[in-house]
Design a protein around this motif. Sequence first.
Motif, PDB file in Angstrom:
ATOM      1  N   GLU A  10       1.318  -1.277  -0.234  1.00 39.87           N
ATOM      2  CA  GLU A  10      -0.208  -0.205  -0.484  1.00 39.87           C
ATOM      3  C   GLU A  10       0.817   1.596   0.126  1.00 39.87           C
ATOM      4  OE1 GLU A  10      -3.098   0.187  -0.341  1.00 39.87           O
ATOM      5  OE2 GLU A  10      -3.446  -2.105  -0.280  1.00 39.87           O
ATOM      6  N   PRO A  11       0.737   2.083  -0.243  1.00 40.06           N
ATOM      7  CA  PRO A  11       1.025   3.347  -0.361  1.00 40.06           C
ATOM      8  C   PRO A  11       1.526   3.737   0.890  1.00 40.06           C
ATOM      9  CG  PRO A  11      -1.148   4.225  -1.286  1.00 40.06           C
ATOM     10  CD  PRO A  11      -0.971   2.333  -0.904  1.00 40.06           C
ATOM     11  N   GLU A  12       1.254   3.659   1.726  1.00 41.63           N
ATOM     12  CA  GLU A  12       1.963   4.045   3.942  1.00 41.63           C
ATOM     13  C   GLU A  12       2.918   3.378   3.429  1.00 41.63           C
ATOM     14  OE1 GLU A  12       1.133   6.625   4.846  1.00 41.63           O
ATOM     15  OE2 GLU A  12      -0.340   6.968   4.154  1.00 41.63           O
ATOM     16  N   GLN A  13       2.655   2.039   3.158  1.00 37.55           N
ATOM     17  CA  GLN A  13       3.420   1.050   3.549  1.00 37.55           C
ATOM     18  C   GLN A  13       4.895   1.399   2.554  1.00 37.55           C
ATOM     19  OE1 GLN A  13       1.241  -2.534   2.540  1.00 37.55           O
ATOM     20  NE2 GLN A  13       1.836  -3.420   4.565  1.00 37.55           N
ATOM     21  N   GLN A  14       4.920   2.200   1.324  1.00 39.02           N
ATOM     22  CA  GLN A  14       5.890   2.229   0.639  1.00 39.02           C
ATOM     23  C   GLN A  14       6.619   3.155   1.219  1.00 39.02           C
ATOM     24  OE1 GLN A  14       5.945   2.212  -3.336  1.00 39.02           O
ATOM     25  NE2 GLN A  14       3.881   1.513  -3.842  1.00 39.02           N
ATOM     26  N   VAL A  15       5.968   4.577   1.522  1.00 36.49           N
ATOM     27  CA  VAL A  15       6.397   5.831   2.001  1.00 36.49           C
ATOM     28  C   VAL A  15       6.754   4.957   3.655  1.00 36.49           C
ATOM     29  CG1 VAL A  15       6.034   7.951   2.651  1.00 36.49           C
ATOM     30  CG2 VAL A  15       4.620   7.390   1.277  1.00 36.49           C
ATOM     31  N   GLY A  16       6.464   4.502   4.831  1.00 39.94           N
ATOM     32  CA  GLY A  16       7.132   3.759   5.845  1.00 39.94           C
ATOM     33  C   GLY A  16       8.769   3.455   5.013  1.00 39.94           C
ATOM     34  N   ARG A  17       8.609   1.959   4.513  1.00 40.30           N
ATOM     35  CA  ARG A  17      10.021   1.559   3.788  1.00 40.30           C
ATOM     36  C   ARG A  17      10.631   2.472   3.112  1.00 40.30           C
ATOM     37  NH1 ARG A  17      11.516  -0.352  -0.645  1.00 40.30           N
ATOM     38  NH2 ARG A  17      13.349  -1.974  -0.241  1.00 40.30           N
ATOM     39  N   GLN A  39      15.233   2.543  -5.775  1.00 43.77           N
ATOM     40  CA  GLN A  39      14.975   1.487  -6.296  1.00 43.77           C
ATOM     41  C   GLN A  39      13.201   1.998  -6.303  1.00 43.77           C
ATOM     42  OE1 GLN A  39      14.743  -0.919  -8.605  1.00 43.77           O
ATOM     43  NE2 GLN A  39      16.543  -0.083  -9.558  1.00 43.77           N
ATOM     44  N   ALA A  40      12.627   1.767  -4.727  1.00 45.93           N
ATOM     45  CA  ALA A  40      11.786   2.578  -4.169  1.00 45.93           C
ATOM     46  C   ALA A  40      11.110   3.254  -4.502  1.00 45.93           C
ATOM     47  CB  ALA A  40      11.702   2.289  -2.363  1.00 45.93           C
ATOM     48  N   LEU A  45       7.013   5.831  -7.980  1.00 43.93           N
ATOM     49  CA  LEU A  45       6.196   6.354  -9.693  1.00 43.93           C
ATOM     50  C   LEU A  45       5.228   5.490 -10.271  1.00 43.93           C
ATOM     51  CD1 LEU A  45       6.049   8.880 -10.826  1.00 43.93           C
ATOM     52  CD2 LEU A  45       8.643   7.938 -11.792  1.00 43.93           C
ATOM     53  N   GLU A  46       5.956   4.453 -10.440  1.00 41.24           N
ATOM     54  CA  GLU A  46       5.523   3.570 -11.136  1.00 41.24           C
ATOM     55  C   GLU A  46       3.348   2.599 -10.235  1.00 41.24           C
ATOM     56  OE1 GLU A  46       7.769  -0.117 -11.978  1.00 41.24           O
ATOM     57  OE2 GLU A  46       9.686   1.400 -13.218  1.00 41.24           O
ATOM     58  N   THR A  47       3.480   2.842  -9.638  1.00 44.33           N
ATOM     59  CA  THR A  47       2.640   2.201  -8.656  1.00 44.33           C
ATOM     60  C   THR A  47       1.701   3.348  -8.027  1.00 44.33           C
ATOM     61  OG1 THR A  47       3.577   1.990  -6.294  1.00 44.33           O
ATOM     62  CG2 THR A  47       3.533   0.123  -8.183  1.00 44.33           C
ATOM     63  N   GLY A  48       2.196   4.244  -7.965  1.00 46.87           N
ATOM     64  CA  GLY A  48       1.036   5.289  -7.233  1.00 46.87           C
ATOM     65  C   GLY A  48       1.509   6.269  -7.370  1.00 46.87           C
ATOM     66  N   GLN A  49       1.947   6.724  -9.485  1.00 43.19           N
ATOM     67  CA  GLN A  49       1.867   7.693  -9.838  1.00 43.19           C
ATOM     68  C   GLN A  49       2.870   9.706  -8.984  1.00 43.19           C
ATOM     69  OE1 GLN A  49       1.678   7.079 -13.326  1.00 43.19           O
ATOM     70  NE2 GLN A  49       1.742   5.079 -12.564  1.00 43.19           N
ATOM     71  N   VAL A  50       2.122  10.776  -9.893  1.00 43.88           N
ATOM     72  CA  VAL A  50       3.476  11.300  -9.130  1.00 43.88           C
ATOM     73  C   VAL A  50       2.630  12.180  -7.927  1.00 43.88           C
ATOM     74  CG1 VAL A  50       3.001  13.653  -9.349  1.00 43.88           C
ATOM     75  CG2 VAL A  50       3.049  12.381 -11.657  1.00 43.88           C
ATOM     76  N   PRO A  51       1.712  11.934  -7.031  1.00 46.53           N
ATOM     77  CA  PRO A  51       0.806  11.603  -5.923  1.00 46.53           C
ATOM     78  C   PRO A  51       1.546  11.058  -4.859  1.00 46.53           C
ATOM     79  CG  PRO A  51      -1.013  11.618  -7.290  1.00 46.53           C
ATOM     80  CD  PRO A  51       0.210  10.882  -8.345  1.00 46.53           C
ATOM     81  N   VAL A  88      15.849   7.420 -11.897  1.00 45.94           N
ATOM     82  CA  VAL A  88      14.747   7.378 -12.016  1.00 45.94           C
ATOM     83  C   VAL A  88      13.572   8.846 -12.936  1.00 45.94           C
ATOM     84  CG1 VAL A  88      12.548   7.907 -11.316  1.00 45.94           C
ATOM     85  CG2 VAL A  88      14.545   6.251  -9.900  1.00 45.94           C
ATOM     86  N   GLY A  89      14.593   9.765 -12.687  1.00 48.12           N
ATOM     87  CA  GLY A  89      14.143  11.015 -13.429  1.00 48.12           C
ATOM     88  C   GLY A  89      12.574  11.298 -13.326  1.00 48.12           C
ATOM     89  N   GLY A  90      11.816  11.549 -14.364  1.00 48.68           N
ATOM     90  CA  GLY A  90      10.725  11.647 -14.684  1.00 48.68           C
ATOM     91  C   GLY A  90      10.110  13.076 -13.720  1.00 48.68           C
ATOM     92  N   ALA A  91       9.167  12.921 -12.981  1.00 51.95           N
ATOM     93  CA  ALA A  91       8.454  13.397 -12.621  1.00 51.95           C
ATOM     94  C   ALA A  91       8.969  14.197 -10.737  1.00 51.95           C
ATOM     95  CB  ALA A  91       7.207  13.940 -11.693  1.00 51.95           C
ATOM     96  N   TYR A  92      10.607  13.266 -10.803  1.00 49.83           N
ATOM     97  CA  TYR A  92      11.226  13.516  -9.809  1.00 49.83           C
ATOM     98  C   TYR A  92      12.308  14.858  -9.552  1.00 49.83           C
ATOM     99  CZ  TYR A  92       9.776   9.296  -7.353  1.00 49.83           C
ATOM    100  OH  TYR A  92       9.402   8.099  -6.612  1.00 49.83           O
ATOM    101  N   GLN A  93      12.390  14.819 -10.830  1.00 47.46           N
ATOM    102  CA  GLN A  93      13.434  16.585 -10.880  1.00 47.46           C
ATOM    103  C   GLN A  93      12.739  17.651 -10.901  1.00 47.46           C
ATOM    104  OE1 GLN A  93      16.105  18.524 -14.741  1.00 47.46           O
ATOM    105  NE2 GLN A  93      15.769  16.812 -14.393  1.00 47.46           N
ATOM    106  N   PRO A  94      11.047  17.771 -11.410  1.00 46.30           N
ATOM    107  CA  PRO A  94      11.075  18.854 -10.868  1.00 46.30           C
ATOM    108  C   PRO A  94       9.700  19.050  -9.431  1.00 46.30           C
ATOM    109  CG  PRO A  94       9.225  17.556 -12.080  1.00 46.30           C
ATOM    110  CD  PRO A  94      10.921  17.048 -12.388  1.00 46.30           C
TER     111      PRO A  94
END
Length: 227
Positions: A10-17, A39-40, A45-51, A88-94
């Motif tokens: 879940e998103p909360e688990q990903q942020v916690g990890r 990698q995390a 970005l792949e599973t939860g997109q920009v949010p 990773v790039g993508g949304a992370y630079q902005p």
Amino acid sequence: RSGERRRAMEPEQQVGRFATLIEKLAEFPDRDLIYQIWQAAKLALETGQVPLATRMASVILQKLDDALLAAGRRVPLFYALDAIVKNVGGAYQPLFSQGLEAAFRKSFGAVNDKDKLRMHHVLRTWNDKKFFIEHLDELNAIVAPWHIAFVASNTTNLQAPAAAAAPRERPTRLAKPTAYSASAPALPVSLAGGGPRPAVPPPGLVVPAPVPPVIVPAPVIVPVQPR
């Protein structure tokens, strides 16, 4: 299977990890740990997109914005940020761009000369790759006065006569994790070398060639003729 389990998090688990990995980073920029961090960030970005990626970026930026953060932790955090942007790039630079200048200024003013040199090296790679192009002028202006003084100081030290020092035996150092390099891909040990790394001398250390054994010829016995 571990990759499948992480994708099911879940998103909360990903942020916690992700936050746990950032805490483990501490004051040493462990290359394998930084690999897990980006990698995390990629998975988010792949599973939860920009949010979800926004939340990951905020973990690092909030750490860097903390005035009580130990100075020794700042460069490893910038290395993690650098690895995410480059791998990773993508949304992370902005996303990182929003608080980058303030975080860089605060960190550069807090760290020692050794870590300032590391931040200067990271910034140089950003200049080369045109990362954070909208902030490069400001970031270069932060670093330039220190770098000019640093180069001048080291040039003076090189010109001064070196005092003779008695040779001393260096203590044996235990092996430690490999540090992240902003100029090299952040790969884990298993992907970087396929097994234990061979011993590599540090930069500038000249390793003498092995000396072949000295072979002493056997004495030649000359028989004495009877008279």
